[in-house]
Scaffold this active site. Structure first.
Site, PDB file in Angstrom:
ATOM      1  N   HIS A 253       3.916  -2.179   3.218  1.00  0.00           N
ATOM      2  CA  HIS A 253       3.989  -0.833   2.626  1.00  0.00           C
ATOM      3  C   HIS A 253       5.344  -0.666   1.951  1.00  0.00           C
ATOM      4  O   HIS A 253       6.370  -0.845   2.619  1.00  0.00           O
ATOM      5  CB  HIS A 253       3.807   0.225   3.715  1.00  0.00           C
TER       6      HIS A 253
ATOM      7  N   ASP B 273       0.823  -1.217   0.000  1.00  0.00           N
ATOM      8  CA  ASP B 273       0.000   0.000   0.000  1.00  0.00           C
ATOM      9  C   ASP B 273       0.853   1.261   0.000  1.00  0.00           C
ATOM     10  O   ASP B 273       2.013   1.241   0.402  1.00  0.00           O
ATOM     11  CB  ASP B 273      -0.865   0.041   1.268  1.00  0.00           C
TER      12      ASP B 273
HETATM   13 NI    NI Z   1      -2.513   3.228   3.325  1.00  0.00          NI
END
Ligand code: NI
Length: 226
Positions: A193, A51
């Protein structure tokens, strides 16, 4: 009865008995053998998701590592980052990764009102389809906060996760790696991430370790749309 004939009959019956016993044994063991076969040959599937990117250097480093390992992942990108680094999105697309929506400004959708909710998503889809020629069909709503009411109109399918190592609060790649490999199982969706170097390094070690254990990395659509 003649002695030799008796002997032949006895031998014949013996052979028959051994044959019957062996067949029975093979039949009994069939399910066991079938299970072992399927365990050996059908890979356990799993999905890596990233993400908040793209981040030019780290995302590229990750893409290179995934390509070397023949792994496809799913990237839920932020619209403004995609706009800033379209070349990274292009590589992602050419490499066959799934590219999904993560809103334009990384907002908590349920907090911004209906108009902004839709705008954040449409703007991101527009940027992505301009770069790749394809409109995303998956969204990972930031903070997992979503409103099903707009799902059909926006034609987007929300994708959450099943393993969250909280990589943003790990100060080493070993921490991220441990949290994932000790809990992961078949059909899991792992949340990472690509804005942290520790997560990028950990992701590649996770791939190496799980591939060695017979896992196959697939994009989220393969896990969800069956
Ligand atoms: Ni996010």
């Amino acid at each position: 009865m003649e002695k030799s004939r008796k002997w032949k009959l006895f031998l014949g019956a013996g052979i028959l008995a051994v044959y019957a016993f062996a067949s029975l044994l093979a039949f009994w063991r069939m399910p066991e053998r079938a299970a072992a076969w399927s365990e050996d040959t059908v890979p356990k599937r799993i999905a890596l998701t990233f993400d908040d990117g793209p981040y030019p250097n780290l995302t590229r480093q990750l893409l290179d590592g995934l390509r070397e390992r023949g792994v496809k992942a799913s990237f839920f990108v932020v619209g403004e980052n995609a706009k800033a680094y379209p070349d990274v999105i292009e590589t992602m697309y050419e490499d066959g990764h799934l590219i999904g929506n993560h809103t334009y400004h990384h907002v908590q959708l349920t907090e911004v009102g209906e108009e902004k909710f839709k705008e954040e998503i449409r703007m991101t889809n527009a940027v992505l389809s301009e770069i790749t020629g394809e409109t995303p069909t998956f969204i990972r709503p930031p903070y997992g906060s979503w409103n099903k009411k707009y799902e059909e109109e926006l034609n987007l399918f929300p994708v959450l996760w099943t393993v969250d190592p909280l990589d943003w609060c790990c100060n080493s790649s070993q921490c991220v790696y441990q949290r994932v490999v000790t809990t992961v199982k078949e059909n899991d969706i792992i949340l990472l991430h690509d804005c942290y170097e520790t997560s990028v390094t950990a992701a590649l070690s996770i791939v190496d370790s799980l591939q060695a254990q017979g896992y196959e990395f697939v994009t989220v659509d393969e896990l969800l749309l069956e």
